[in-house]
Design an enzyme around this catalytic site. Sequence first.
Site, PDB file in Angstrom:
ATOM      1  N   LEU A 187       0.845  -1.210   0.000  1.00 61.84           N
ATOM      2  CA  LEU A 187       0.000   0.000   0.000  1.00 61.84           C
ATOM      3  C   LEU A 187       0.876   1.254   0.000  1.00 61.84           C
ATOM      4  N   PHE A 231       3.205  -8.521  -9.743  1.00 64.59           N
ATOM      5  CA  PHE A 231       2.962  -7.182 -10.303  1.00 64.59           C
ATOM      6  C   PHE A 231       3.679  -6.094  -9.497  1.00 64.59           C
ATOM      7  N   ALA A 286       5.534  -3.265  -7.934  1.00 60.19           N
ATOM      8  CA  ALA A 286       6.691  -2.506  -8.424  1.00 60.19           C
ATOM      9  C   ALA A 286       6.430  -1.030  -8.191  1.00 60.19           C
ATOM     10  N   THR A 327      12.526  -2.024  -4.466  1.00 55.38           N
ATOM     11  CA  THR A 327      11.327  -2.835  -4.721  1.00 55.38           C
ATOM     12  C   THR A 327      11.474  -3.688  -5.980  1.00 55.38           C
ATOM     13  N   THR A 332       7.769  -4.887 -18.522  1.00 57.51           N
ATOM     14  CA  THR A 332       7.386  -3.768 -19.380  1.00 57.51           C
ATOM     15  C   THR A 332       8.190  -3.749 -20.684  1.00 57.51           C
ATOM     16  N   ASP A 333       7.611  -3.139 -21.709  1.00 55.73           N
ATOM     17  CA  ASP A 333       8.338  -2.971 -22.983  1.00 55.73           C
ATOM     18  C   ASP A 333       9.444  -1.917 -22.846  1.00 55.73           C
ATOM     19  N   GLU A 334       9.423  -1.135 -21.739  1.00 59.24           N
ATOM     20  CA  GLU A 334      10.422  -0.059 -21.591  1.00 59.24           C
ATOM     21  C   GLU A 334      11.835  -0.603 -21.411  1.00 59.24           C
ATOM     22  N   TYR A 390      13.608   3.637 -13.753  1.00 63.26           N
ATOM     23  CA  TYR A 390      12.500   2.667 -13.711  1.00 63.26           C
ATOM     24  C   TYR A 390      12.777   1.483 -14.632  1.00 63.26           C
ATOM     25  N   LYS A 423      13.516  -2.547 -13.842  1.00 60.56           N
ATOM     26  CA  LYS A 423      12.680  -3.641 -14.366  1.00 60.56           C
ATOM     27  C   LYS A 423      13.528  -4.589 -15.212  1.00 60.56           C
ATOM     28  N   ASN A 451       1.946   0.245 -22.757  1.00 61.20           N
ATOM     29  CA  ASN A 451       1.177   1.130 -21.856  1.00 61.20           C
ATOM     30  C   ASN A 451      -0.277   0.684 -21.714  1.00 61.20           C
ATOM     31  N   ASN A 452      -0.699   0.497 -20.485  1.00 63.57           N
ATOM     32  CA  ASN A 452      -2.091   0.118 -20.208  1.00 63.57           C
ATOM     33  C   ASN A 452      -2.948   1.346 -19.938  1.00 63.57           C
ATOM     34  N   TYR A 502       4.239  16.904 -22.289  1.00 59.66           N
ATOM     35  CA  TYR A 502       5.690  17.017 -22.124  1.00 59.66           C
ATOM     36  C   TYR A 502       6.341  17.304 -23.482  1.00 59.66           C
ATOM     37  N   ASP A 561       9.913  18.956 -20.734  1.00 59.43           N
ATOM     38  CA  ASP A 561       9.983  17.550 -21.115  1.00 59.43           C
ATOM     39  C   ASP A 561      10.558  16.700 -19.976  1.00 59.43           C
TER      40      ASP A 561
HETATM   41  P1  NAD Z   1       0.839   0.550  -9.889  1.00 59.79           P
HETATM   42  O1  NAD Z   1       1.888   1.556  -9.601  1.00 59.79           O
HETATM   43  O2  NAD Z   1      -0.547   0.988 -10.187  1.00 59.79           O
HETATM   44  O3  NAD Z   1       0.724  -0.478  -8.650  1.00 59.79           O
HETATM   45  C1  NAD Z   1       1.851  -1.034  -8.037  1.00 59.79           C
HETATM   46  C2  NAD Z   1       1.383  -1.773  -6.785  1.00 59.79           C
HETATM   47  O4  NAD Z   1       2.535  -2.383  -6.166  1.00 59.79           O
HETATM   48  C3  NAD Z   1       0.748  -0.859  -5.732  1.00 59.79           C
HETATM   49  O5  NAD Z   1      -0.420  -1.444  -5.213  1.00 59.79           O
HETATM   50  C4  NAD Z   1       1.821  -0.732  -4.654  1.00 59.79           C
HETATM   51  O6  NAD Z   1       1.308  -0.503  -3.370  1.00 59.79           O
HETATM   52  C5  NAD Z   1       2.501  -2.099  -4.774  1.00 59.79           C
HETATM   53  N1  NAD Z   1       3.887  -2.058  -4.280  1.00 59.79           N
HETATM   54  C6  NAD Z   1       4.854  -1.159  -4.592  1.00 59.79           C
HETATM   55  N2  NAD Z   1       5.983  -1.425  -3.907  1.00 59.79           N
HETATM   56  C7  NAD Z   1       5.726  -2.542  -3.165  1.00 59.79           C
HETATM   57  C8  NAD Z   1       6.504  -3.328  -2.273  1.00 59.79           C
HETATM   58  N3  NAD Z   1       7.777  -3.005  -1.980  1.00 59.79           N
HETATM   59  N4  NAD Z   1       5.932  -4.398  -1.709  1.00 59.79           N
HETATM   60  C9  NAD Z   1       4.646  -4.734  -1.972  1.00 59.79           C
HETATM   61  N5  NAD Z   1       3.860  -4.022  -2.793  1.00 59.79           N
HETATM   62  C10 NAD Z   1       4.389  -2.943  -3.405  1.00 59.79           C
HETATM   63  O7  NAD Z   1       1.424  -0.377 -11.041  1.00 59.79           O
HETATM   64  P2  NAD Z   1       0.704  -1.016 -12.322  1.00 59.79           P
HETATM   65  O8  NAD Z   1       0.580   0.022 -13.353  1.00 59.79           O
HETATM   66  O9  NAD Z   1      -0.471  -1.781 -11.868  1.00 59.79           O
HETATM   67  O10 NAD Z   1       1.861  -2.022 -12.794  1.00 59.79           O
HETATM   68  C11 NAD Z   1       1.893  -3.368 -12.327  1.00 59.79           C
HETATM   69  C12 NAD Z   1       3.055  -4.084 -12.979  1.00 59.79           C
HETATM   70  O11 NAD Z   1       2.927  -4.040 -14.404  1.00 59.79           O
HETATM   71  C13 NAD Z   1       4.417  -3.437 -12.678  1.00 59.79           C
HETATM   72  O12 NAD Z   1       5.354  -4.469 -12.463  1.00 59.79           O
HETATM   73  C14 NAD Z   1       4.751  -2.644 -13.935  1.00 59.79           C
HETATM   74  O13 NAD Z   1       6.136  -2.555 -14.124  1.00 59.79           O
HETATM   75  C15 NAD Z   1       4.085  -3.504 -15.002  1.00 59.79           C
HETATM   76  N6  NAD Z   1       3.644  -2.771 -16.206  1.00 59.79           N
HETATM   77  C16 NAD Z   1       2.817  -1.675 -16.098  1.00 59.79           C
HETATM   78  C17 NAD Z   1       2.346  -1.054 -17.260  1.00 59.79           C
HETATM   79  C18 NAD Z   1       1.412   0.134 -17.205  1.00 59.79           C
HETATM   80  O14 NAD Z   1       1.117   0.701 -18.261  1.00 59.79           O
HETATM   81  N7  NAD Z   1       0.900   0.540 -16.061  1.00 59.79           N
HETATM   82  C19 NAD Z   1       2.747  -1.535 -18.509  1.00 59.79           C
HETATM   83  C20 NAD Z   1       3.619  -2.636 -18.573  1.00 59.79           C
HETATM   84  C21 NAD Z   1       4.036  -3.262 -17.415  1.00 59.79           C
HETATM   85  O1  DAU Z   2       5.392   1.127 -21.664  1.00 60.08           O
HETATM   86  C1  DAU Z   2       4.935   0.571 -20.455  1.00 60.08           C
HETATM   87  C2  DAU Z   2       5.077   1.577 -19.343  1.00 60.08           C
HETATM   88  O2  DAU Z   2       4.038   2.533 -19.533  1.00 60.08           O
HETATM   89  C3  DAU Z   2       4.986   0.965 -17.948  1.00 60.08           C
HETATM   90  O3  DAU Z   2       6.070   0.107 -17.766  1.00 60.08           O
HETATM   91  C4  DAU Z   2       5.005   2.059 -16.885  1.00 60.08           C
HETATM   92  O4  DAU Z   2       4.838   1.508 -15.603  1.00 60.08           O
HETATM   93  C5  DAU Z   2       3.877   3.030 -17.162  1.00 60.08           C
HETATM   94  O5  DAU Z   2       3.898   4.085 -16.215  1.00 60.08           O
HETATM   95  C6  DAU Z   2       3.988   3.581 -18.582  1.00 60.08           C
HETATM   96  O6  DAU Z   2       5.175   4.422 -18.714  1.00 60.08           O
HETATM   97  P1  DAU Z   2       5.152   5.801 -19.554  1.00 60.08           P
HETATM   98  O7  DAU Z   2       6.253   6.623 -19.054  1.00 60.08           O
HETATM   99  O8  DAU Z   2       5.059   5.524 -21.003  1.00 60.08           O
HETATM  100  O9  DAU Z   2       3.707   6.353 -19.076  1.00 60.08           O
HETATM  101  P2  DAU Z   2       3.180   7.780 -18.594  1.00 60.08           P
HETATM  102  O10 DAU Z   2       1.712   7.627 -18.414  1.00 60.08           O
HETATM  103  O11 DAU Z   2       3.961   8.328 -17.468  1.00 60.08           O
HETATM  104  O12 DAU Z   2       3.472   8.693 -19.876  1.00 60.08           O
HETATM  105  C7  DAU Z   2       2.970   8.352 -21.158  1.00 60.08           C
HETATM  106  C8  DAU Z   2       3.495   9.379 -22.148  1.00 60.08           C
HETATM  107  O13 DAU Z   2       2.871  10.641 -21.908  1.00 60.08           O
HETATM  108  C9  DAU Z   2       4.976   9.639 -22.059  1.00 60.08           C
HETATM  109  O14 DAU Z   2       5.466   9.929 -23.360  1.00 60.08           O
HETATM  110  C10 DAU Z   2       5.083  10.898 -21.176  1.00 60.08           C
HETATM  111  C11 DAU Z   2       3.838  11.656 -21.572  1.00 60.08           C
HETATM  112  N1  DAU Z   2       3.199  12.516 -20.548  1.00 60.08           N
HETATM  113  C12 DAU Z   2       2.950  11.973 -19.330  1.00 60.08           C
HETATM  114  C13 DAU Z   2       2.286  12.714 -18.366  1.00 60.08           C
HETATM  115  C14 DAU Z   2       2.015  12.140 -17.008  1.00 60.08           C
HETATM  116  C15 DAU Z   2       2.786  13.803 -20.883  1.00 60.08           C
HETATM  117  O15 DAU Z   2       3.011  14.292 -22.021  1.00 60.08           O
HETATM  118  N2  DAU Z   2       2.113  14.529 -19.933  1.00 60.08           N
HETATM  119  C16 DAU Z   2       1.846  14.046 -18.691  1.00 60.08           C
HETATM  120  O16 DAU Z   2       1.217  14.752 -17.884  1.00 60.08           O
END
Ligand code: NAD
Ligand code: DAU
Length: 335
Positions: free
Chosen positions: A35, A79, A81, A98, A123-125, A150, A154, A179-180, A207, A273
């Site tokens: 949390l 998950f 992270a 973490t 992640t694809d990053e 980040y 990963k 990106n989800n 940005y 940016d």
């Molecule tokens: P999120 O940031 O919404 O949630 C992360 C969760 O992990 C939170 O509930 C947080 O409390 C928990 N957490 C963080 N540190 C912790 C620790 N030390 N111990 C236990 N719990 C901990 O993340 P998300 O967007 O749901 O991403 C989930 C996974 O998917 C991650 O591994 C992320 O790298 C990967 N991922 C995310 C995206 C995306 O677009 N969001 C895309 C590709 C992969």
């Molecule tokens: O590609 C998968 C990744 O996607 C995951 O691994 C990460 O956990 C997730 O956070 C996401 O990373 P990004 O950095 O791509 O996502 P974010 O939503 O932070 O930003 C998406 C794009 O938008 C990026 O090019 C930065 C830009 N951006 C972001 C914010 C928050 C803006 O232009 N304005 C903004 O306010």
Amino acid sequence: MKILVTGGAGFIGSNFIRYWLKKYSDDEIVNLDKLTYAGHLSTTKDFSGNKNYKFIKGDICDSKIVDQAIEGTDMVVHFAAETHVDRSIVGPKTFILTNFVGTQVLLDAAVSHKVKRFHHVSTDEVFGALPLESTEKFNESTLYNPRSPYSASKAGSDHLVRAYHTTYGLPITITNCSNNFGPYSDPEKFIPRMITDLIDGSPVKIYGDGKHVRDWLYVEDHVRAIDAVLQKGKIGETYLVGGLTEDIPNLEVAKKLLKLFGKDESQIKFVPDRLGHDRRYAVDWSKIEKELGWKPEHNFEEWLVKTVNWYKENDWWWKPLKEEADKLYERTGQK
Ligand code: NAD
Ligand code: DAU
């Protein structure tokens, strides 16, 4: 079947649990989550009363609590992270702890408890950035080239997971996803940040030049992909997961949202940016399609509208989180 889910109070983990408890109603799920600012009990409210669900508050870096949580589980779906690139730029340390050390603690417990599957959500990053003017996509053979704290953390975790498979024979699978978007995504991330800003009557923040490209995937498609890998995936394998968008720049995503809110482009604010901002991501998901029969089913246009509606109807969930997100952007100068 008993599954340990880590990070199930976050965006994708909570969507995974919701999906799993509905589809496999006899399975038990233990959710281990620290949390952090990104994890909330409000996110798990609708399934927290399910008799097959148990929540444990704890840190994946704490081997004692991990050992208790993993007891008797068949599978781990990992998950948990630190996930926000902007936060990794202002404070990398927790990302290393973490994402890297926490994963190692979980892997050790998975080996000693002889779990039948350790699935690592990545992640694809980790592959770095593609040039804007190319049609190239990431695939399972793309070399790792992480460019932010980040993505580096990963990438390290992916290598550890594979190393535990080779060294200790741990039965692992990995997915690297794009990106989800969808319900319960934190208002500090791009799409929910814009939606919640527009609901609040504030401009959207872009940005740099806004030409950066992301590959957008509806969260339920990601969860279905993990399901496919857990059911049919080959041990030791990695599968890339991506969406249906073809090179849509951030500025275009912003314009679509502005249109949905009946606002014009004067509501776009260009802010400084991101440091080391990756230009373009695009994912080739043909391996998982060919081998496991998965493909994305939710198109961007329609599910973006549904996502907007979800945020409009669920301000009880995101309003309390918005202040924390704003504080981050005050710090980074991107408010
Ligand atoms: P999120 O940031 O919404 O949630 C992360 C969760 O992990 C939170 O509930 C947080 O409390 C928990 N957490 C963080 N540190 C912790 C620790 N030390 N111990 C236990 N719990 C901990 O993340 P998300 O967007 O749901 O991403 C989930 C996974 O998917 C991650 O591994 C992320 O790298 C990967 N991922 C995310 C995206 C995306 O677009 N969001 C895309 C590709 C992969
Ligand atoms: O590609 C998968 C990744 O996607 C995951 O691994 C990460 O956990 C997730 O956070 C996401 O990373 P990004 O950095 O791509 O996502 P974010 O939503 O932070 O930003 C998406 C794009 O938008 C990026 O090019 C930065 C830009 N951006 C972001 C914010 C928050 C803006 O232009 N304005 C903004 O306010």
